[in-house]
Design an enzyme around this catalytic site. Structure first.
Site: not given
Ligand code: R5P
Length: 313
Positions: A40, A99, A132, A194, A196, A220
């Site tokens: 690998g 992260q 991000h 939202k 998580r 997004d």
């Molecule tokens: C999160 O903060 C990102 O901006 C996206 O909303 C997220 O990573 C999307 O992930 P998923 O498609 O798994 O919901």
């Protein structure tokens, strides 16, 4: 004064995009011998001399993230040891960016680790797209250009006859990005709250803003499982939205996201090719815009020491 040579190389993660960039710049992709050993380990050798050259290496960090990241580090190391004068890592999709802070005790900040590793390998500059979180730029002590796909999305949606359009951020973290698209398209903004409860599980609870009888564009940076998008679309439909579009820069599309997209309330999901999209994932509701010219133009301007800001207009 001798003219510095611009050399363009690519790792194996997104060769199609690298070829588009090469075509835009009217250069050949440099040859690298890349092999995997039976255990690998990765081997990479730059075939021709790059002594004194200004080198750009394109490598996106999707799908087999760790494999492609290691490959990129090894290529940079080989280039530096071959006396390239400067190496720019062009990373259309910068993985591990989610992260970027500790949210619980004893967690890593992997985005910072990735930044450190790129610098230690010898990168002199990084070019990426729609990070991000913009503040990840501060994890680097070398220049980082964070390009944006928003101009591409703006042009795309300006050509669609939208009725009472409104741009929607699917979470609080994405408000600045969605607001930027709303400003470009001269639309109002709505925001979804939202939660998580677990990694890759998205629970959308409420919308701030009016979407009733309006066409919406959910904006997004990343679509991975699609849970965020599909649950946002369901909530928008419940709240009376008309056609539901989505503009997302990085289409990772894991699990059965493409099939779920077809079944979802979304009329069209517009992504870019920062990551290669396997033929099997291309479904009728998916539209892919190319960032090849944008990256090519950015490289050209960096090389000519020209400003990049007009690329964002
Ligand atoms: C999160 O903060 C990102 O901006 C996206 O909303 C997220 O990573 C999307 O992930 P998923 O498609 O798994 O919901």
């Amino acid at each position: 004064m001798t003219q510095k040579i611009l050399a363009l190389y690519s790792g194996t993660s997104n060769l199609k995009l690298a070829k588009e960039v090469a075509e835009y710049l009217d250069v050949e992709l440099g040859e690298i011998e890349i092999r995997r050993f039976s255990d690998g380990e990765i081997y990479a050798r730059i075939v021709k001399s790059v002594r004194g050259a200004e080198v750009y290496v394109i490598q996106s960090l999707g799908n087999s993230v760790n494999e492609y990241f290691m490959e990129l580090l090894i290529i940079i190391d080989a280039l530096k040891r071959a006396s390239a004068e400067a190496v720019t890592a062009v990373i259309p999709y910068f993985a591990y960016a989610r992260q970027d802070r500790k949210t619980k005790s004893r967690e890593p900040i992997t985005a910072k680790l990735v930044a450190n590793l790129l610098t230690v390998a010898g990168a002199n500059r990084v070019v990426t797209m729609d990070l991000h979180a913009g503040q990840i730029q501060g994890f680097f002590d070398i220049p980082l250009d964070n390009l944006s796909a928003l101009p591409l999305f703006t042009r795309y949606f300006q050509d669609i006859d939208l009725k009472n359009p409104v741009v929607v951020s699917p979470d609080i973290g994405g408000v600045a990005r969605a607001k930027a698209l709303a400003n470009r398209l001269h639309t109002p903004l709505a925001i979804i709250y939202k939660r998580r409860p677990a990694p890759e599980v998205a629970e959308v609870e409420e919308i701030i803003g009016d979407v009733k009888n309006k066409d919406v564009i959910i904006c997004d940076d990343i679509v991975t499982t699609g849970n965020t998008l599909f649950s946002a679309a369901r909530l928008l439909r419940e709240k009376g939205a008309r056609d539901i579009y989505s503009a997302v820069t990085h289409g990772i599309l894991t699990n059965n996201a493409p099939e779920e997209l077809q079944k979802s309330e979304i009329k069209e999901l517009v992504i870019t090719n920062t990551l290669p999209i396997d033929e099997s994932k291309i479904v009728p509701k998916l539209k892919i815009l190319s960032v090849g010219s944008l990256l090519g133009e950015a490289i050209k301007r960096i090389s000519n020491k020209d400003s990049l800001s007009s690329l964002f207009d």
